[in-house]
Design a protein around this motif. Structure first.
Motif, PDB file in Angstrom:
ATOM      1  N   GLY A 177       0.816  -1.205   0.000  1.00  0.00           N
ATOM      2  CA  GLY A 177       0.000   0.000   0.000  1.00  0.00           C
ATOM      3  C   GLY A 177       0.853   1.260   0.000  1.00  0.00           C
ATOM      4  O   GLY A 177       0.578   2.211  -0.740  1.00  0.00           O
ATOM      5  N   ARG A 178       1.897   1.278   0.846  1.00  0.00           N
ATOM      6  CA  ARG A 178       2.787   2.445   0.900  1.00  0.00           C
ATOM      7  C   ARG A 178       3.472   2.682  -0.432  1.00  0.00           C
ATOM      8  O   ARG A 178       3.601   3.823  -0.887  1.00  0.00           O
ATOM      9  CB  ARG A 178       3.827   2.248   2.000  1.00  0.00           C
ATOM     10  N   LYS A 179       3.922   1.615  -1.064  1.00  0.00           N
ATOM     11  CA  LYS A 179       4.614   1.756  -2.347  1.00  0.00           C
ATOM     12  C   LYS A 179       3.685   2.326  -3.413  1.00  0.00           C
ATOM     13  O   LYS A 179       4.095   3.155  -4.235  1.00  0.00           O
ATOM     14  CB  LYS A 179       5.171   0.410  -2.797  1.00  0.00           C
ATOM     15  N   HIS A 180       2.424   1.895  -3.393  1.00  0.00           N
ATOM     16  CA  HIS A 180       1.493   2.406  -4.399  1.00  0.00           C
ATOM     17  C   HIS A 180       1.214   3.881  -4.174  1.00  0.00           C
ATOM     18  O   HIS A 180       1.196   4.674  -5.129  1.00  0.00           O
ATOM     19  CB  HIS A 180       0.181   1.630  -4.394  1.00  0.00           C
ATOM     20  N   VAL A 181       0.997   4.278  -2.928  1.00  0.00           N
ATOM     21  CA  VAL A 181       0.763   5.697  -2.637  1.00  0.00           C
ATOM     22  C   VAL A 181       1.957   6.528  -3.081  1.00  0.00           C
ATOM     23  O   VAL A 181       1.799   7.593  -3.693  1.00  0.00           O
ATOM     24  CB  VAL A 181       0.483   5.898  -1.133  1.00  0.00           C
ATOM     25  N   ARG A 182       3.156   6.045  -2.811  1.00  0.00           N
ATOM     26  CA  ARG A 182       4.357   6.786  -3.218  1.00  0.00           C
ATOM     27  C   ARG A 182       4.433   6.905  -4.741  1.00  0.00           C
ATOM     28  O   ARG A 182       4.802   7.962  -5.264  1.00  0.00           O
ATOM     29  CB  ARG A 182       5.592   6.087  -2.668  1.00  0.00           C
ATOM     30  N   ARG A 183       4.093   5.835  -5.460  1.00  0.00           N
ATOM     31  CA  ARG A 183       4.107   5.900  -6.926  1.00  0.00           C
ATOM     32  C   ARG A 183       3.128   6.941  -7.443  1.00  0.00           C
ATOM     33  O   ARG A 183       3.432   7.693  -8.378  1.00  0.00           O
ATOM     34  CB  ARG A 183       3.775   4.514  -7.515  1.00  0.00           C
ATOM     35  N   VAL A 184       1.942   6.977  -6.856  1.00  0.00           N
ATOM     36  CA  VAL A 184       0.941   7.957  -7.285  1.00  0.00           C
ATOM     37  C   VAL A 184       1.428   9.377  -6.988  1.00  0.00           C
ATOM     38  O   VAL A 184       1.288  10.280  -7.818  1.00  0.00           O
ATOM     39  CB  VAL A 184      -0.406   7.688  -6.602  1.00  0.00           C
ATOM     40  N   PHE A 185       2.013   9.578  -5.826  1.00  0.00           N
ATOM     41  CA  PHE A 185       2.537  10.905  -5.495  1.00  0.00           C
ATOM     42  C   PHE A 185       3.636  11.315  -6.476  1.00  0.00           C
ATOM     43  O   PHE A 185       3.708  12.478  -6.888  1.00  0.00           O
ATOM     44  CB  PHE A 185       3.065  10.922  -4.054  1.00  0.00           C
ATOM     45  N   ASP A 186       4.474  10.375  -6.849  1.00  0.00           N
ATOM     46  CA  ASP A 186       5.525  10.675  -7.833  1.00  0.00           C
ATOM     47  C   ASP A 186       4.913  11.016  -9.184  1.00  0.00           C
ATOM     48  O   ASP A 186       5.345  11.966  -9.866  1.00  0.00           O
ATOM     49  CB  ASP A 186       6.473   9.486  -7.972  1.00  0.00           C
ATOM     50  N   ARG A 187       3.907  10.246  -9.595  1.00  0.00           N
ATOM     51  CA  ARG A 187       3.263  10.501 -10.890  1.00  0.00           C
ATOM     52  C   ARG A 187       2.592  11.869 -10.921  1.00  0.00           C
ATOM     53  O   ARG A 187       2.632  12.563 -11.944  1.00  0.00           O
ATOM     54  CB  ARG A 187       2.233   9.396 -11.170  1.00  0.00           C
ATOM     55  N   LEU A 188       1.982  12.261  -9.821  1.00  0.00           N
ATOM     56  CA  LEU A 188       1.300  13.556  -9.756  1.00  0.00           C
ATOM     57  C   LEU A 188       2.247  14.690  -9.359  1.00  0.00           C
ATOM     58  O   LEU A 188       1.805  15.831  -9.214  1.00  0.00           O
ATOM     59  CB  LEU A 188       0.145  13.478  -8.751  1.00  0.00           C
ATOM     60  N   ARG A 189       3.525  14.358  -9.198  1.00  0.00           N
ATOM     61  CA  ARG A 189       4.573  15.336  -8.861  1.00  0.00           C
ATOM     62  C   ARG A 189       4.257  16.071  -7.547  1.00  0.00           C
ATOM     63  O   ARG A 189       4.420  17.282  -7.437  1.00  0.00           O
ATOM     64  CB  ARG A 189       4.775  16.340 -10.001  1.00  0.00           C
ATOM     65  N   ILE A 190       3.804  15.304  -6.562  1.00  0.00           N
ATOM     66  CA  ILE A 190       3.550  15.855  -5.230  1.00  0.00           C
ATOM     67  C   ILE A 190       4.820  15.700  -4.402  1.00  0.00           C
ATOM     68  O   ILE A 190       5.325  14.585  -4.224  1.00  0.00           O
ATOM     69  CB  ILE A 190       2.378  15.129  -4.541  1.00  0.00           C
ATOM     70  N   ASP A 191       5.325  16.808  -3.911  1.00  0.00           N
ATOM     71  CA  ASP A 191       6.497  16.779  -3.043  1.00  0.00           C
ATOM     72  C   ASP A 191       6.076  16.291  -1.656  1.00  0.00           C
ATOM     73  O   ASP A 191       5.024  16.692  -1.152  1.00  0.00           O
ATOM     74  CB  ASP A 191       7.105  18.182  -2.953  1.00  0.00           C
TER      75      ASP A 191
END
Length: 366
Positions: A177-191
């Protein structure tokens, strides 16, 4: 003899409780709410991102139920007289049984500057007031913060979105779950600035505990909630957070004619674990409380609350999501659902929560 049941609060738990209570014989039910609309609180991050939500009039939702609606602000409760004081009503509203469902609000006083300079997404007016532009700092890494950050970033791609949290991003989820959230944040360019503490909010951003200043044009505060002081002021037994202490039938441990449900009550599982604030807990608690009231009115022994967790549903924008499956005690397992299927799942859950408001007997039979 007709019993008067008064329900305070028309959120996810209060509205269902009022409609179910009206189904009992020899009862008159009055629902008191400060607004004339039902607020889909689980969609407030969408509203903050500028999306339009459907208008949910309480009068329409109560049509044909026999529930009387009073749109007014509760200013006090006289537990000895069994009456509720309202801002715009000269005479107190008397009750035989009170269902206390006033919910929770954002805590804007625990950190300096939050009240003056931050926006919140805890209510309709607050989320409607969010005017995000330039750089947005979302403070809080819980489900609300994660949903707000991803919704803002996806809906408004020109924004620079930063999430600031004291914990690890997605720390309550499994590794997958953590890895997926991090991937989404990276894709959306959220710092992401995690494992840091915000000590102050200013007009130009936030100041961390170590003195570092993070600039932001808009600060969205999603960490910490508080409840109304009315339960404490009325003399009901409350916990350290001001939440009404209730037994395993959701009845106040200090006042047997009062029941507490939703965020404003400290309810527990049979193991003693306290239920977290969520519509997923508020809705079944409303059902159990009304059952307990009905059982006692019929001279029967009230059945205790039985509850277990199944999953945590998180929106990550409109096209992605995370369904984190959990054990009965809400601890995560590795099984997750992600992507568009998870987004569809979460939307179905949100729509189902609203459908339960229209047809509460669907959940009462579960």
């Amino acid at each position: 003899m007709t019993k008067h049941i008064v329900v305070l609060g028309a959120g996810y738990s209060g509205l269902i409780a009022a409609k179910l209570a009206a189904g009992h014989a020899d009862t008159a039910v009055t629902l008191v709410n400060a607004r004339d609309r039902f607020v889909e609180r689980v969609r407030m991050h969408q509203l903050a991102a500028g999306q339009e939500l459907r208008d949910r009039r309480l009068a329409d939702l109560l049509d044909g139920t026999g529930v009387s609606l009073i749109v007014d602000l509760v200013t006090g409760i006289d537990a000895d007289a069994k009456a509720v004081r309202l801002a715009n009503r000269a005479e107190p509203l008397s009750y035989d049984t009170l269902i206390y469902a006033l919910g929770s609000q954002a805590d804007v006083d625990s950190v300096p500057g939050v009240r003056e300079h931050a926006m919140t997404v805890a209510g309709f007016e607050q989320a409607s007031a969010v005017r995000a532009y330039g750089t947005v700092a979302v403070v809080g890494g819980g489900l609300t913060g994660i949903e707000a950050a991803t919704e803002l970033a996806e809906t408004c791609p020109d924004l620079k979105v930063r999430l600031v949290t004291g914990g690890v991003l997605g720390g309550a989820f499994s590794e997958r779950g953590r890895k997926h959230v991090r991937r989404v944040f990276d894709r959306l360019r959220i710092d992401v600035r995690d494992e840091v503490r915000v000590a102050e909010v200013r007009a130009d951003g936030v100041v961390l505990a170590d003195g570092e200043h993070l600039s932001a044009d808009t600060v969205v505060w999603t960490t910490g909630f508080r409840v109304s002081p009315l339960a404490r002021e009325a003399g009901f037994e409350v916990d350290g957070h001001g939440r009404m202490v209730v037994d395993d039938t959701l009845r106040s441990v200090s006042h047997p004619d009062v029941y507490g449900i939703g965020d404003a009550a400290a309810a527990h599982m049979s193991t003693g674990q306290e239920l977290r604030m969520a519509c997923a807990t508020g809705i079944p608690c409303a059902v159990y409380a009304v059952r307990a009231i009905g059982d006692r009115m019929a001279g029967k022994q009230a059945r205790p609350l039985k509850f277990r967790y199944f999953n945590q549903c998180v929106s990550l924008g409109r096209r992605d999501g995370l369904i984190q499956f959990v054990r009965a005690d809400d601890s995560p397992i590795e099984k997750v659902l992600t992507g568009r299927l998870a987004a569809f799942y979460k939307e179905a859950i949100v729509k189902g929560a609203y459908l339960a408001q229209r047809h509460p007997r669907l959940v009462s039979m579960a």
